[in-house]
Structures are given as structure tokens and as C-alpha cells.
Design an enzyme around this catalytic site. Structure first.
Site, PDB file in Angstrom:
ATOM      1  N   ASN A 160     -19.665  26.970  34.296  1.00 17.09           N
ATOM      2  CA  ASN A 160     -19.607  28.029  33.292  1.00 17.09           C
ATOM      3  C   ASN A 160     -18.553  29.026  33.761  1.00 17.09           C
ATOM      4  O   ASN A 160     -18.809  29.800  34.678  1.00 17.09           O
ATOM      5  CB  ASN A 160     -20.990  28.688  33.163  1.00 17.09           C
ATOM      6  CG  ASN A 160     -20.983  29.887  32.244  1.00 17.09           C
ATOM      7  OD1 ASN A 160     -19.996  30.147  31.545  1.00 17.09           O
ATOM      8  ND2 ASN A 160     -22.073  30.638  32.242  1.00 17.09           N
ATOM      9  N   LYS A 218     -17.466  31.554  32.279  1.00 18.42           N
ATOM     10  CA  LYS A 218     -17.721  32.916  31.776  1.00 18.42           C
ATOM     11  C   LYS A 218     -16.407  33.496  31.236  1.00 18.42           C
ATOM     12  O   LYS A 218     -15.573  32.744  30.740  1.00 18.42           O
ATOM     13  CB  LYS A 218     -18.374  33.773  32.872  1.00 18.42           C
ATOM     14  CG  LYS A 218     -19.603  33.076  33.478  1.00 18.42           C
ATOM     15  CD  LYS A 218     -20.493  33.963  34.298  1.00 18.42           C
ATOM     16  CE  LYS A 218     -21.692  33.141  34.796  1.00 18.42           C
ATOM     17  NZ  LYS A 218     -22.648  33.939  35.562  1.00 18.42           N
ATOM     18  N   HIS A 250     -27.673  31.915  27.502  1.00 17.43           N
ATOM     19  CA  HIS A 250     -27.403  32.362  28.884  1.00 17.43           C
ATOM     20  C   HIS A 250     -27.972  33.771  29.049  1.00 17.43           C
ATOM     21  O   HIS A 250     -27.938  34.577  28.120  1.00 17.43           O
ATOM     22  CB  HIS A 250     -25.898  32.346  29.162  1.00 17.43           C
ATOM     23  CG  HIS A 250     -25.605  32.532  30.623  1.00 17.43           C
ATOM     24  ND1 HIS A 250     -25.621  33.775  31.219  1.00 17.43           N
ATOM     25  CD2 HIS A 250     -25.338  31.634  31.602  1.00 17.43           C
ATOM     26  CE1 HIS A 250     -25.369  33.619  32.518  1.00 17.43           C
ATOM     27  NE2 HIS A 250     -25.191  32.337  32.774  1.00 17.43           N
ATOM     28  N   GLU A 292     -26.838  36.318  30.354  1.00 15.05           N
ATOM     29  CA  GLU A 292     -25.887  37.396  30.045  1.00 15.05           C
ATOM     30  C   GLU A 292     -25.822  37.636  28.535  1.00 15.05           C
ATOM     31  O   GLU A 292     -25.616  38.766  28.088  1.00 15.05           O
ATOM     32  CB  GLU A 292     -24.505  37.047  30.624  1.00 15.05           C
ATOM     33  CG  GLU A 292     -24.509  37.186  32.142  1.00 15.05           C
ATOM     34  CD  GLU A 292     -23.579  36.243  32.884  1.00 15.05           C
ATOM     35  OE1 GLU A 292     -22.659  35.680  32.265  1.00 15.05           O
ATOM     36  OE2 GLU A 292     -23.790  36.053  34.100  1.00 15.05           O
ATOM     37  N   GLU A 310     -32.179  29.184  35.074  1.00 18.19           N
ATOM     38  CA  GLU A 310     -31.375  30.121  35.860  1.00 18.19           C
ATOM     39  C   GLU A 310     -32.171  31.407  36.075  1.00 18.19           C
ATOM     40  O   GLU A 310     -32.252  32.242  35.158  1.00 18.19           O
ATOM     41  CB  GLU A 310     -30.077  30.467  35.125  1.00 18.19           C
ATOM     42  CG  GLU A 310     -29.175  29.287  34.852  1.00 18.19           C
ATOM     43  CD  GLU A 310     -27.718  29.715  34.657  1.00 18.19           C
ATOM     44  OE1 GLU A 310     -26.866  29.206  35.393  1.00 18.19           O
ATOM     45  OE2 GLU A 310     -27.442  30.570  33.794  1.00 18.19           O
ATOM     46  N   GLY A 361     -24.967  35.222  40.374  1.00 14.46           N
ATOM     47  CA  GLY A 361     -23.869  36.038  40.878  1.00 14.46           C
ATOM     48  C   GLY A 361     -24.271  36.979  42.004  1.00 14.46           C
ATOM     49  O   GLY A 361     -23.513  37.870  42.375  1.00 14.46           O
ATOM     50  N   SER A 403     -26.140  31.120  41.865  1.00 11.47           N
ATOM     51  CA  SER A 403     -25.561  31.061  43.216  1.00 11.47           C
ATOM     52  C   SER A 403     -25.657  29.665  43.838  1.00 11.47           C
ATOM     53  O   SER A 403     -25.858  29.516  45.040  1.00 11.47           O
ATOM     54  CB  SER A 403     -26.212  32.109  44.134  1.00 11.47           C
ATOM     55  OG  SER A 403     -25.943  33.413  43.636  1.00 11.47           O
TER      56      SER A 403
HETATM   57  P1  13P Z   1     -23.266  31.972  39.682  1.00 13.97           P
HETATM   58  O1  13P Z   1     -23.152  30.517  40.089  1.00 13.97           O
HETATM   59  O2  13P Z   1     -21.992  32.719  39.797  1.00 13.97           O
HETATM   60  O3  13P Z   1     -24.439  32.636  40.321  1.00 13.97           O
HETATM   61  O4  13P Z   1     -23.586  31.939  38.100  1.00 13.97           O
HETATM   62  C1  13P Z   1     -24.585  31.129  37.638  1.00 13.97           C
HETATM   63  C2  13P Z   1     -24.521  31.120  36.145  1.00 13.97           C
HETATM   64  O5  13P Z   1     -24.772  32.103  35.503  1.00 13.97           O
HETATM   65  C3  13P Z   1     -24.089  29.885  35.500  1.00 13.97           C
HETATM   66  O6  13P Z   1     -24.307  29.939  34.126  1.00 13.97           O
END
Ligand code: 13P
Length: 254
Positions: free
Chosen positions: A9, A11, A98, A100, A170, A176, A216
Site C-alpha cells: 500500500n 498510500k 483502510h 486511515e 491491521e 507506521g 509495521s
Molecule cells: P506500515 O507497514 O507502514 O505500518 O503500514 C501498514 C499499512 O497501513 C498498510 O496498509
């Protein structure tokens, strides 16, 4: 045997040329280095989708997906992108729900149910994200949170529709942050998710459902996570922006 998938992803990262360069690197490495049946999926910003699909032609091991799609088929929704548009450039997957999007754009389970219907009606395969916040984990309601996300977002689907869904668990506190769920913590909730799917759709459907872990995840912790029976791959943020790191995660399934 259910599909093993490692999805990146990106982002809101990488301009057009950076995205194409990274995809080409990953595609070549995937061709040269993968020996198992694992599938790579790159979920890019909309801007890259068409070009990535073209670059990926001839490489069955890599697929392309979007990170969001609108719930309506078409119309006066300035600035939005429809599932039909995404499908029309040849993308195969779309991330929905997601954390976010849930957090910054107010996406509810009810809205995500609609988005899922529209994505499926247009031939896209949703990667449907669920997971609890730190507060919810600390107050030990994480099983209920995930249960409601599944019930309200997905369980209205019939069996044939549900078979096209990939789930991504997740935990929001692991995204992150460098904090990964331990493989035992992840396995515990993945097994719970599979049990919920079995209760709704039966054992066979549950056994065939791919459930990814995200938060992560990197080449160091992936072997431990992916060794667990109910973890079928990963949804990768930060580590998907470096070709070597991302392909090393994929190689866990070699
Ligand atoms: P990270 O791997 O940067 O923690 O992000 C995970 C994520 O949100 C994947 O959609």
C-alpha cells in the site's frame, strides 16, 4: 489451498515517475526471485494505475490495485473516482476501509458495505481492512470491534460475492509505528476472524479466505508472522516503498 498474497500500500507517496520506476524494479525482482505461488499486489495512487497495469503485462505474479473507490456508480461527485473507472484501466484489486480512510475520511462500516457492493459489481476484488485502535485493545474490546466490522461491512454478501474478498487485519496501533503485533497476538485474532467467517459462510469458505496481516510488517518479522496457520500474507505500508524490502517479504513464501 488459499492464496498467499503480499500487497503493498503505497498510500499518498511517490510521484508518477518514481512510482513507475519502483514498480518496474519490483516486477523484475518478482520475476527473477519468486519460486512459490505467492502473489504480489501493488496498490498505488490512482495516478499510477493505468501505467502500472501496462508495465505488469506478461508478469502473472504481480497485480495492481487502487486504495479506495467511491460507493456510487457515477455522477456529480467532484473529485471522486469510481470502481468502473478503476476496473477500466485493468486494475484487479481495491483496498477498502483502510483505518486511515475510517479515521480521516469518516468511513463507517455501513458506507464500506456500499463501497464493497459497488466494487464487486464492477469486477474488482476488495482488500477489506479491519482492526482495532490502541484504546480498544487496551479496553479489551478488540474482538468485538473486528466482529462488528465484519458483520456490518461484509456479512451481507452472498457466498459467491464473499469468495472474492481478501481480508486485511491491521491493528491501528501497529500502523507506521514500528510496533508490530506479536505473531501470537496476530494469530489469535486471525483465527477468530476465520471462525466468524465459518459461522456465517461455513468451514469451506472460511478455509479458502485469504487473511493478511498489516502494521509495521517487514522482512525481519514476516517469517514469524507468515508461519502462523491463519496468516496468509501481509499488507505492507512503509516497507513496500523499497523494492528490496518488499520483495524480501514476498520471498518468505518461497
Ligand atoms: P506500515 O507497514 O507502514 O505500518 O503500514 C501498514 C499499512 O497501513 C498498510 O496498509
Amino acid at each position: 489451498m488459499r492464496k498467499k498474497i503480499v500487497a503493498g500500500n503505497w498510500k499518498m507517496n511517490l510521484d508518477y515517475n518514481e512510482g513507475l520506476a519502483l514498480f518496474s524494479e519490483i516486477s523484475n525482482m518478482v520475476k527473477d526471485e519468486l519460486t512459490g505461488k505467492q502473489q504480489a499486489v501493488i496498490c498505488s495512487p490512482f495516478i499510477h494505475l493505468h501505467a502500472l497495469v501496462q508495465l505488469g503485462k506478461g508478469n502473472d505474479r504481480i497485480s495492481v490495485g487502487a486504495q479506495n473507490a467511491h460507493q456510487m456508480e457515477a455522477g456529480a461527485y467532484t473529485g471522486e473516482v469510481s470502481a468502473k473507472m478503476i476496473k477500466s484501466v485493468g486494475a484487479e484489486y481495491v483496498i477498502l476501509g483502510h483505518s486511515e480512510r475510517r479515521q480521516y475520511f469518516g468511513e463507517s462500516n455501513e458506507l464500506l458495505a456500499k463501497k464493497t457492493d459497488t466494487a464487486l459489481a464492477n469486477g474488482l476484488k476488495p482488500i477489506f481492512c479491519i482492526g482495532e485502535t490502541l484504546e480498544e485493545r487496551n479496553s479489551e474490546v478488540h474482538f468485538n470491534v473486528v466482529k462488528d466490522q465484519l458483520a456490518d461491512g461484509l456479512f451481507h454478501l452472498d457466498e459467491e460475492q464473499f469468495a472474492k474478498i481478501v481480508i486485511a487485519y491491521e491493528p491501528v496501533w501497529a500502523i507506521g509505528t514500528g510496533l508490530t503485533a506479536t505473531s501470537d497476538q496476530a494469530q489469535e485474532i486471525h483465527a477468530f476472524i476465520r471462525k466468524e467467517i465459518a459461522a456465517r459462510y461455513g468451514e469451506e469458505v472460511a478455509e479458502d479466505t485469504t487473511i493478511l496481516y498489516g502494521g509495521s510488517c517487514n522482512a525481519k518479522n514476516a517469517p514469524d508472522l507468515f508461519a502462523k496457520t491463519d496468516i496468509d500474507g501481509g499488507l505492507i505500508g512503509g516497507a513496500s516503498l523499497k523494492s528490496r524490502d518488499f520483495v524480501d517479504i514476498l520471498k518468505v513464501f518461497n
